[in-house]
Design a protein around this motif. Structure first.
Motif, short mmCIF file in Angstrom:
data_model
loop_
_atom_site.label_atom_id
_atom_site.label_comp_id
_atom_site.label_asym_id
_atom_site.label_seq_id
_atom_site.Cartn_x
_atom_site.Cartn_y
_atom_site.Cartn_z
N LEU A 126 13.77 4.17 3.27
CA LEU A 126 12.63 4.54 3.27
C LEU A 126 11.68 3.62 3.97
CD1 LEU A 126 11.81 5.29 -0.34
CD2 LEU A 126 10.98 6.51 1.57
N ALA A 127 12.07 2.20 4.48
CA ALA A 127 11.75 1.49 5.74
C ALA A 127 11.28 1.29 6.88
CB ALA A 127 12.17 0.75 4.79
N PRO A 128 10.41 1.46 7.11
CA PRO A 128 9.90 1.66 8.51
C PRO A 128 10.45 0.54 9.10
CG PRO A 128 8.34 1.21 7.54
CD PRO A 128 9.00 1.28 6.76
N GLU A 129 11.41 0.90 10.20
CA GLU A 129 11.68 0.02 11.15
C GLU A 129 11.01 -1.26 11.83
OE1 GLU A 129 15.19 0.30 15.28
OE2 GLU A 129 14.26 1.98 14.63
N ALA A 130 10.01 -1.36 12.11
CA ALA A 130 9.57 -2.34 12.37
C ALA A 130 9.01 -3.46 11.34
CB ALA A 130 8.01 -1.47 12.85
N TYR A 131 8.60 -2.51 10.10
CA TYR A 131 8.62 -2.75 8.73
C TYR A 131 9.77 -3.21 8.08
CZ TYR A 131 3.92 -3.44 10.28
OH TYR A 131 2.60 -3.49 11.62
N ARG A 132 10.99 -3.10 8.82
CA ARG A 132 11.61 -3.02 7.50
C ARG A 132 11.73 -4.42 6.62
NH1 ARG A 132 16.71 -1.04 11.15
NH2 ARG A 132 16.19 1.05 10.91
N GLY A 133 12.66 -5.22 8.14
CA GLY A 133 12.88 -6.86 6.78
C GLY A 133 11.67 -7.10 5.75
N ARG A 134 10.45 -7.25 5.75
CA ARG A 134 9.18 -7.03 4.68
C ARG A 134 9.67 -5.91 3.96
NH1 ARG A 134 6.49 -8.48 9.77
NH2 ARG A 134 5.51 -9.87 9.79
N TYR A 135 10.20 -4.92 4.09
CA TYR A 135 10.68 -4.02 3.09
C TYR A 135 11.59 -4.55 2.31
CZ TYR A 135 6.54 -0.10 3.69
OH TYR A 135 5.61 0.68 3.87
N LEU A 136 12.32 -4.79 2.71
CA LEU A 136 14.39 -5.18 1.93
C LEU A 136 13.33 -6.20 1.60
CD1 LEU A 136 16.42 -3.23 4.21
CD2 LEU A 136 15.77 -2.43 2.66
N ALA A 137 13.12 -7.48 1.77
CA ALA A 137 12.76 -8.34 1.12
C ALA A 137 11.88 -8.06 -0.65
CB ALA A 137 12.32 -9.64 2.03
N THR A 138 10.69 -7.06 0.29
CA THR A 138 10.39 -6.82 -1.04
C THR A 138 11.34 -6.59 -2.15
OG1 THR A 138 8.20 -6.93 0.25
CG2 THR A 138 8.45 -5.78 -2.40
N TYR A 139 12.11 -5.52 -1.96
CA TYR A 139 12.98 -4.67 -3.09
C TYR A 139 13.72 -5.82 -3.53
CZ TYR A 139 15.14 -0.21 -4.13
OH TYR A 139 16.11 0.49 -4.98
N ARG B 235 0.65 -0.86 -0.27
CA ARG B 235 -0.49 0.36 0.23
C ARG B 235 0.92 1.16 0.10
NH1 ARG B 235 -3.02 -3.17 3.42
NH2 ARG B 235 -1.68 -2.30 5.53
N ASP B 236 2.18 0.94 0.33
CA ASP B 236 2.83 2.31 0.75
C ASP B 236 3.45 2.53 -1.04
OD1 ASP B 236 5.48 3.83 0.27
OD2 ASP B 236 5.95 3.37 2.27
N ARG B 237 2.80 3.51 -1.89
CA ARG B 237 2.92 3.61 -2.79
C ARG B 237 4.37 4.06 -3.38
NH1 ARG B 237 -1.62 8.27 -5.10
NH2 ARG B 237 -0.72 8.02 -6.98
N THR B 238 4.59 5.29 -2.59
CA THR B 238 6.64 5.91 -3.21
C THR B 238 7.15 4.81 -2.63
OG1 THR B 238 5.73 8.07 -1.84
CG2 THR B 238 8.22 7.19 -2.09
N PHE B 239 6.91 3.43 -1.79
CA PHE B 239 8.38 1.87 -1.62
C PHE B 239 7.59 1.41 -3.44
CE2 PHE B 239 10.17 -1.55 -0.61
CZ PHE B 239 11.40 -0.87 -0.70
N ARG B 240 6.22 1.69 -3.38
CA ARG B 240 5.86 0.26 -4.88
C ARG B 240 6.61 1.22 -5.85
NH1 ARG B 240 0.57 0.20 -3.78
NH2 ARG B 240 0.71 1.72 -6.04
N ARG B 241 6.63 2.85 -5.97
CA ARG B 241 7.21 3.53 -7.30
C ARG B 241 8.77 2.68 -7.64
NH1 ARG B 241 3.49 8.78 -7.66
NH2 ARG B 241 1.97 7.60 -7.95
N LEU B 242 9.46 3.03 -6.07
CA LEU B 242 10.62 2.75 -6.09
C LEU B 242 11.01 1.33 -6.31
CD1 LEU B 242 13.72 3.72 -5.15
CD2 LEU B 242 13.34 3.20 -2.62
N THR B 243 10.68 0.02 -6.16
CA THR B 243 10.90 -0.99 -5.84
C THR B 243 10.61 -1.44 -8.27
OG1 THR B 243 9.55 -1.84 -3.87
CG2 THR B 243 9.54 -3.56 -5.58
N PHE B 244 9.40 -0.80 -8.06
CA PHE B 244 9.36 -1.13 -9.73
C PHE B 244 10.46 -0.53 -11.06
CE2 PHE B 244 4.44 -1.81 -8.84
CZ PHE B 244 4.60 -3.44 -9.33
N ALA B 245 10.94 0.62 -10.12
CA ALA B 245 12.31 0.95 -11.45
C ALA B 245 13.46 0.42 -10.58
CB ALA B 245 12.72 2.57 -10.53
#
Length: 416
Positions: free
Chosen positions: A348-361, A222-232
């Motif tokens: 851009l990854a909030p600390e509590a969800y950093r693992g999930r954010y960076l795994a997605t990336y 749902r994080d549009r900013t991070f989603r755009r960065l990931t697609f790039a």
């Protein structure tokens, strides 16, 4: 839209001694991997004595296990801490490579290869999260650069040692490689374990992280900013795949270049990546991370043009010079993109969800590893010009998207 995190708090400090042990482990890990990576298919075929086609099918099946392991590693990093997941990724590969010489039959091979693949794909999000946990701001950029430098030097030395190992009697030489690679991962795990815990504040932060399994990934998507960065990033992974995947086939099938030239090009890439990380990082210190990545995109596009034009050059010195220039440009694109990309994702990854954010990336790289070999081979067989055109368009669009994204990000995230 998540723009800030708690990762840059000035109250958190971590000992440099831990960094030294961690970096030593990264180097030893890469040294062992350098023994194996140049001969992946040949290595597995020689050790298992399975037909090459069977080996290729088994590695493809195992790669999907890696895709599953990637998001699981993100959840585990948030729940237990990145350090523990990183150690587990090492131990998985210790088991896998130690078992390779014992493989007899397709099913056992797929199981062992899947264990190795799961360890490989768990490593990347855990490693990225570990760096983000243990360094902030400019120090984080430097640590990412030091990791990349150490790993490239280790891979290069390992590749040289592998040439000597395979001179041993056929299968025995590859069995030595399997054992040495398993030992390298074990040493890396021990070195990382020796760094000890990361401090009371970090242990408390790990305990306070979410205990849910995959619900946290909904927040990521749902994080549009991070989603755009990931697609790039997905587009940029194609550029990073050119030298290891596209060039061997393109140079031999389309350009009819001698095999010895391929060794020269790979060596040149390895040396430039190892030597160029820190100088490029110093040059980028005052640049916005999104702008640095967009510049990398333009350099990648120029390199694709150079590769395409090489098809018009006559065989001999002219072709060699053309390919060397194209590889230098492509390597510069890699250098310009790698560190800002990793640091921006971590910021851009909030600390509590950093693992999930960076795994997605990092999942973009896993998807690329599965998709690019077949896609590149098909395009080169049909018309190699399409390969360079598609890559150029994809990265140009991604670069424009990054420049537009820059207007939505605060300065604290944009700069080291």
């Amino acid at each position: 839209m998540i723009l800030t995190t708690g990762t840059d708090s000035p109250t958190r400090r971590h000992p440099r001694a831990g960094h030294a042990a961690y970096l030593a482990g990264m180097f030893v890990d890469a040294l062992g991997s350098g023994l194996y990576l140049p001969f992946t298919l040949v290595f597995v075929q020689a050790v298992t004595e399975l037909p090459v086609q069977t080996v290729g099918l088994g590695l493809t099946v195992a790669a999907f296990a890696g895709l599953v392991a990637n998001p699981l590693a993100g959840v585990a990093a948030d729940r237990f801490g990145a350090r523990q997941v990183l150690i587990a990724s090492y131990l998985l590969r210790v088991v896998g490579f130690a078992c390779y010489p014992l493989v007899h039959g397709f099913v056992m091979f797929v199981v062992v290869a899947a264990v190795v693949s799961a360890g490989d794909r768990s490593f990347y999000p855990a490693n990225s999260a570990y760096v983000a946990d243990h360094a902030q701001g400019a120090a984080r950029d430097r640590l990412y650069a030091l990791v990349s430098t150490g790993r490239n030097v280790g891979l290069g030395i390992g590749g040289l040692l592998a040439a000597g190992a395979v001179q041993l009697a056929d299968k025995a030489g590859y069995q030595v490689i399997a054992v040495l690679n398993a030992a390298s991962f074990l040493i890396a795990a021990v070195l990382l374990a020796a760094t000890g815990r990361s401090g009371r504040a970090n242990r408390r932060a790990v305990r306070q992280r979410p205990r849910d399994l995959f619900a946290g990934y909904g927040r990521v998507f749902r994080d549009r900013t991070f989603r755009r960065l990931t697609f790039a990033e997905l587009a940029f992974t194609g550029g990073h795949s050119v030298i290891p995947i596209a060039i061997p086939l393109y140079a031999t099938v389309v350009l009819h270049a001698p095999a010895g030239l391929l060794g020269l090009l790979f060596t040149l890439n390895t040396i430039l990546v190892a030597a160029g990380q820190l100088p490029v990082l110093r040059w980028q210190q005052r640049a916005r991370r999104t702008h640095a990545m967009a510049l990398a995109g333009m350099v990648f596009v120029a390199s694709f043009g150079a590769f395409a034009l090489a098809a018009a050059l006559p065989a001999g010195p002219a072709l060699t010079v053309g390919l060397v220039l194209a590889v230098v440009l492509c390597t510069l694109g890699e250098l310009l993109h790698a560190r800002p990309s990793a640091s921006l994702a971590a910021a851009l990854a909030p600390e509590a969800y950093r693992g999930r954010y960076l795994a997605t990336y990092q999942l973009t790289w896993a998807v690329s590893a599965v998709a690019t070999p077949g896609a590149f081979a098909g395009l080169i067989a049909f018309d190699a010009r399409l390969l360079w055109l598609i890559l150029a368009v994809a990265i140009a669009v991604a670069s424009v998207a990054l420049l537009r994204l820059a207007t939505r990000l605060p300065a604290a995230v944009q700069r080291a």
